[in-house]
Write an enzyme that holds these catalytic residues in place. Structure first.
Site, PDB file in Angstrom:
ATOM      1  N   LYS A  48       8.722  13.794  35.653  1.00  0.00           N
ATOM      2  CA  LYS A  48       7.712  13.087  34.809  1.00  0.00           C
ATOM      3  C   LYS A  48       6.575  12.313  35.820  1.00  0.00           C
ATOM      4  O   LYS A  48       5.433  12.326  35.268  1.00  0.00           O
ATOM      5  CB  LYS A  48       8.475  11.968  34.187  1.00  0.00           C
ATOM      6  CG  LYS A  48       9.544  12.552  33.165  1.00  0.00           C
ATOM      7  CD  LYS A  48      10.441  11.122  32.435  1.00  0.00           C
ATOM      8  CE  LYS A  48      11.429  11.951  31.629  1.00  0.00           C
ATOM      9  NZ  LYS A  48      12.464  10.877  31.608  1.00  0.00           N
ATOM     10  N   GLY A  49       6.948  12.061  36.901  1.00  0.00           N
ATOM     11  CA  GLY A  49       6.076  11.262  37.548  1.00  0.00           C
ATOM     12  C   GLY A  49       4.585  11.621  37.791  1.00  0.00           C
ATOM     13  O   GLY A  49       3.598  11.061  37.785  1.00  0.00           O
ATOM     14  N   GLU A 104       2.214  16.989  42.693  1.00  0.00           N
ATOM     15  CA  GLU A 104       3.307  15.842  42.704  1.00  0.00           C
ATOM     16  C   GLU A 104       2.712  14.641  42.724  1.00  0.00           C
ATOM     17  O   GLU A 104       1.660  14.616  43.281  1.00  0.00           O
ATOM     18  CB  GLU A 104       4.152  16.328  43.890  1.00  0.00           C
ATOM     19  CG  GLU A 104       5.092  15.441  44.208  1.00  0.00           C
ATOM     20  CD  GLU A 104       6.472  15.363  43.118  1.00  0.00           C
ATOM     21  OE1 GLU A 104       6.214  15.178  42.174  1.00  0.00           O
ATOM     22  OE2 GLU A 104       7.589  15.772  43.572  1.00  0.00           O
ATOM     23  N   ASP A 105       3.527  13.681  42.281  1.00  0.00           N
ATOM     24  CA  ASP A 105       3.174  12.081  42.374  1.00  0.00           C
ATOM     25  C   ASP A 105       3.034  11.485  43.886  1.00  0.00           C
ATOM     26  O   ASP A 105       2.287  11.079  44.450  1.00  0.00           O
ATOM     27  CB  ASP A 105       3.884  11.370  41.390  1.00  0.00           C
ATOM     28  CG  ASP A 105       5.280  11.507  41.538  1.00  0.00           C
ATOM     29  OD1 ASP A 105       5.845  12.294  42.581  1.00  0.00           O
ATOM     30  OD2 ASP A 105       6.040  10.623  40.738  1.00  0.00           O
ATOM     31  N   ASP A 108       8.434  11.949  49.461  1.00  0.00           N
ATOM     32  CA  ASP A 108       9.249  10.832  50.145  1.00  0.00           C
ATOM     33  C   ASP A 108       9.648  11.706  51.366  1.00  0.00           C
ATOM     34  O   ASP A 108       9.513  11.907  52.466  1.00  0.00           O
ATOM     35  CB  ASP A 108       9.957  10.280  49.154  1.00  0.00           C
ATOM     36  CG  ASP A 108      10.753   9.076  49.755  1.00  0.00           C
ATOM     37  OD1 ASP A 108      10.292   8.149  50.384  1.00  0.00           O
ATOM     38  OD2 ASP A 108      11.907   9.046  49.193  1.00  0.00           O
ATOM     39  N   LYS A 136       4.506   9.368  51.800  1.00  0.00           N
ATOM     40  CA  LYS A 136       5.077   8.298  52.496  1.00  0.00           C
ATOM     41  C   LYS A 136       5.689   9.136  53.686  1.00  0.00           C
ATOM     42  O   LYS A 136       6.857   9.557  53.778  1.00  0.00           O
ATOM     43  CB  LYS A 136       6.374   7.845  51.903  1.00  0.00           C
ATOM     44  CG  LYS A 136       5.785   6.909  50.754  1.00  0.00           C
ATOM     45  CD  LYS A 136       6.705   5.838  50.398  1.00  0.00           C
ATOM     46  CE  LYS A 136       7.972   6.496  49.536  1.00  0.00           C
ATOM     47  NZ  LYS A 136       8.755   5.591  48.637  1.00  0.00           N
ATOM     48  N   VAL A 158       7.139   2.251  45.372  1.00  0.00           N
ATOM     49  CA  VAL A 158       5.919   1.964  44.533  1.00  0.00           C
ATOM     50  C   VAL A 158       6.181   2.352  43.207  1.00  0.00           C
ATOM     51  O   VAL A 158       6.798   3.420  42.926  1.00  0.00           O
ATOM     52  CB  VAL A 158       4.636   2.689  45.147  1.00  0.00           C
ATOM     53  CG1 VAL A 158       4.565   1.917  46.729  1.00  0.00           C
ATOM     54  CG2 VAL A 158       5.062   4.154  45.431  1.00  0.00           C
ATOM     55  N   ASP A 164       7.739   5.506  38.389  1.00  0.00           N
ATOM     56  CA  ASP A 164       8.612   4.610  37.524  1.00  0.00           C
ATOM     57  C   ASP A 164       9.553   3.853  38.467  1.00  0.00           C
ATOM     58  O   ASP A 164       9.959   4.047  39.622  1.00  0.00           O
ATOM     59  CB  ASP A 164       9.397   5.303  36.426  1.00  0.00           C
ATOM     60  CG  ASP A 164      10.566   6.277  37.239  1.00  0.00           C
ATOM     61  OD1 ASP A 164      10.394   6.690  38.352  1.00  0.00           O
ATOM     62  OD2 ASP A 164      11.837   6.089  36.745  1.00  0.00           O
ATOM     63  N   ARG A 170       5.422   3.308  34.489  1.00  0.00           N
ATOM     64  CA  ARG A 170       4.670   4.402  34.812  1.00  0.00           C
ATOM     65  C   ARG A 170       3.209   4.319  34.344  1.00  0.00           C
ATOM     66  O   ARG A 170       2.307   4.896  34.835  1.00  0.00           O
ATOM     67  CB  ARG A 170       4.963   5.717  33.924  1.00  0.00           C
ATOM     68  CG  ARG A 170       6.361   6.047  34.715  1.00  0.00           C
ATOM     69  CD  ARG A 170       6.711   7.689  34.103  1.00  0.00           C
ATOM     70  NE  ARG A 170       8.179   7.868  34.069  1.00  0.00           N
ATOM     71  CZ  ARG A 170       8.851   8.463  35.071  1.00  0.00           C
ATOM     72  NH1 ARG A 170       8.112   8.647  36.242  1.00  0.00           N
ATOM     73  NH2 ARG A 170       9.947   8.749  35.222  1.00  0.00           N
TER      74      ARG A 170
HETATM   75  P1  5GP Z   1      11.475  13.357  47.972  1.00  0.00           P
HETATM   76  O1  5GP Z   1      12.151  14.727  47.275  1.00  0.00           O
HETATM   77  O2  5GP Z   1       9.994  13.666  48.430  1.00  0.00           O
HETATM   78  O3  5GP Z   1      12.259  12.525  48.511  1.00  0.00           O
HETATM   79  O4  5GP Z   1      10.998  12.604  46.513  1.00  0.00           O
HETATM   80  C1  5GP Z   1      10.212  12.949  45.533  1.00  0.00           C
HETATM   81  C2  5GP Z   1      10.372  12.308  44.299  1.00  0.00           C
HETATM   82  O5  5GP Z   1      10.887  11.148  44.477  1.00  0.00           O
HETATM   83  C3  5GP Z   1       8.941  11.959  43.664  1.00  0.00           C
HETATM   84  O6  5GP Z   1       8.595  12.965  42.887  1.00  0.00           O
HETATM   85  C4  5GP Z   1       9.295  10.614  42.919  1.00  0.00           C
HETATM   86  O7  5GP Z   1       9.964  11.124  41.527  1.00  0.00           O
HETATM   87  C5  5GP Z   1      10.600  10.110  43.634  1.00  0.00           C
HETATM   88  N1  5GP Z   1      10.019   8.861  44.579  1.00  0.00           N
HETATM   89  C6  5GP Z   1       9.799   8.694  45.832  1.00  0.00           C
HETATM   90  N2  5GP Z   1       9.342   8.039  46.277  1.00  0.00           N
HETATM   91  C7  5GP Z   1       8.989   6.855  45.344  1.00  0.00           C
HETATM   92  C8  5GP Z   1       8.577   5.815  45.283  1.00  0.00           C
HETATM   93  O8  5GP Z   1       8.285   5.047  46.184  1.00  0.00           O
HETATM   94  N3  5GP Z   1       8.642   5.445  43.904  1.00  0.00           N
HETATM   95  C9  5GP Z   1       8.891   5.780  42.827  1.00  0.00           C
HETATM   96  N4  5GP Z   1       8.784   5.475  41.726  1.00  0.00           N
HETATM   97  N5  5GP Z   1       9.484   7.241  42.974  1.00  0.00           N
HETATM   98  C10 5GP Z   1       9.414   7.547  44.081  1.00  0.00           C
END
Ligand code: 5GP
Length: 184
Positions: A48-49, A104-105, A108, A136, A158, A164, A170
């Site tokens: 959803k992000g 993508e939002d 991470d 990040k 964040v 969220d 959101r």
């Molecule tokens: P990754 O697979 O790169 O670790 O994470 C991606 C997903 O984790 C993002 O699409 C998001 O939904 C969530 N996410 C990662 N960091 C944050 C953050 O700082 N805040 C929030 N609300 N969601 C995050």
């Protein structure tokens, strides 16, 4: 924490202002418009992000584009990644005659997009790139770089601008740090 408090009780400092976000989205829209002129492009938003960023970004792209959405599982109610990615909703159009950008939002660990890249690559698109509003890089667990990155941020959890905490927050224009007392 219950979900009926004043919004300000959940929030720490503003990390990225609404104005800075708008500037970033315009810039990415300009670059994508330039790079994909004369090409058949589909943007795939990650729910959803990614929905807020996607809605803003598509309106800054000045060429005809298709758009669709997929949904993947995220963190649940915790602020730490599980590392497990689950596809909840797929797209239903073929990609073999299109250029694809995944929207993508935030990146991470990079695990979600690594999974999605592999999944979409197997469908033989003409090209496949990633566009993320926030990044990040300090938190990466796998090597992954987006071709279009909005704003690089430090290792903080964040919220706002589509992101969220446990399903809420959101709907904020700016990007905030989540107040530590919410999750400690
Ligand atoms: P990754 O697979 O790169 O670790 O994470 C991606 C997903 O984790 C993002 O699409 C998001 O939904 C969530 N996410 C990662 N960091 C944050 C953050 O700082 N805040 C929030 N609300 N969601 C995050």
């Amino acid at each position: 924490m219950d979900k009926t408090r004043e919004i300000s009780e959940y929030l720490g400092d503003v990390l990225v202002s609404k104005e800075r976000i708008q500037e970033m989205v315009k810039d990415l829209g300009r670059r994508i418009t330039e790079d994909y002129k004369g090409k058949k492009l589909i943007l795939i938003g990650v729910l959803k992000g990614g929905f807020v960023f996607m809605a803003d970004l598509v309106r800054e792209i000045k060429i005809p584009i298709e758009m669709d959405f997929i949904a993947v599982s995220s963190y649940g109610s915790s602020t730490k990644t599980s590392g497990v990615v689950r596809l909840i909703k797929d797209i239903d159009v073929p990609l073999n005659d299109k250029h694809v950008i995944i929207v993508e939002d935030i990146i991470d660990s990079g695990l979600t997009l690594t999974y999605l890249k592999e999944m979409f690559s197997a469908r033989n698109p003409l090209s496949l790139k990633i566009c993320t509003a926030f990044d990040k890089p300090d938190r990466r667990k796998v090597e992954l770089t987006a071709e279009y990155t909005g704003i690089t941020i430090p290792d903080k959890y964040v919220v706002g601008y589509g992101l969220d905490y446990d399903g809420i927050l959101r709907n904020l224009h700016d990007l905030y740090e989540l107040d530590e007392k919410v999750y400690k």
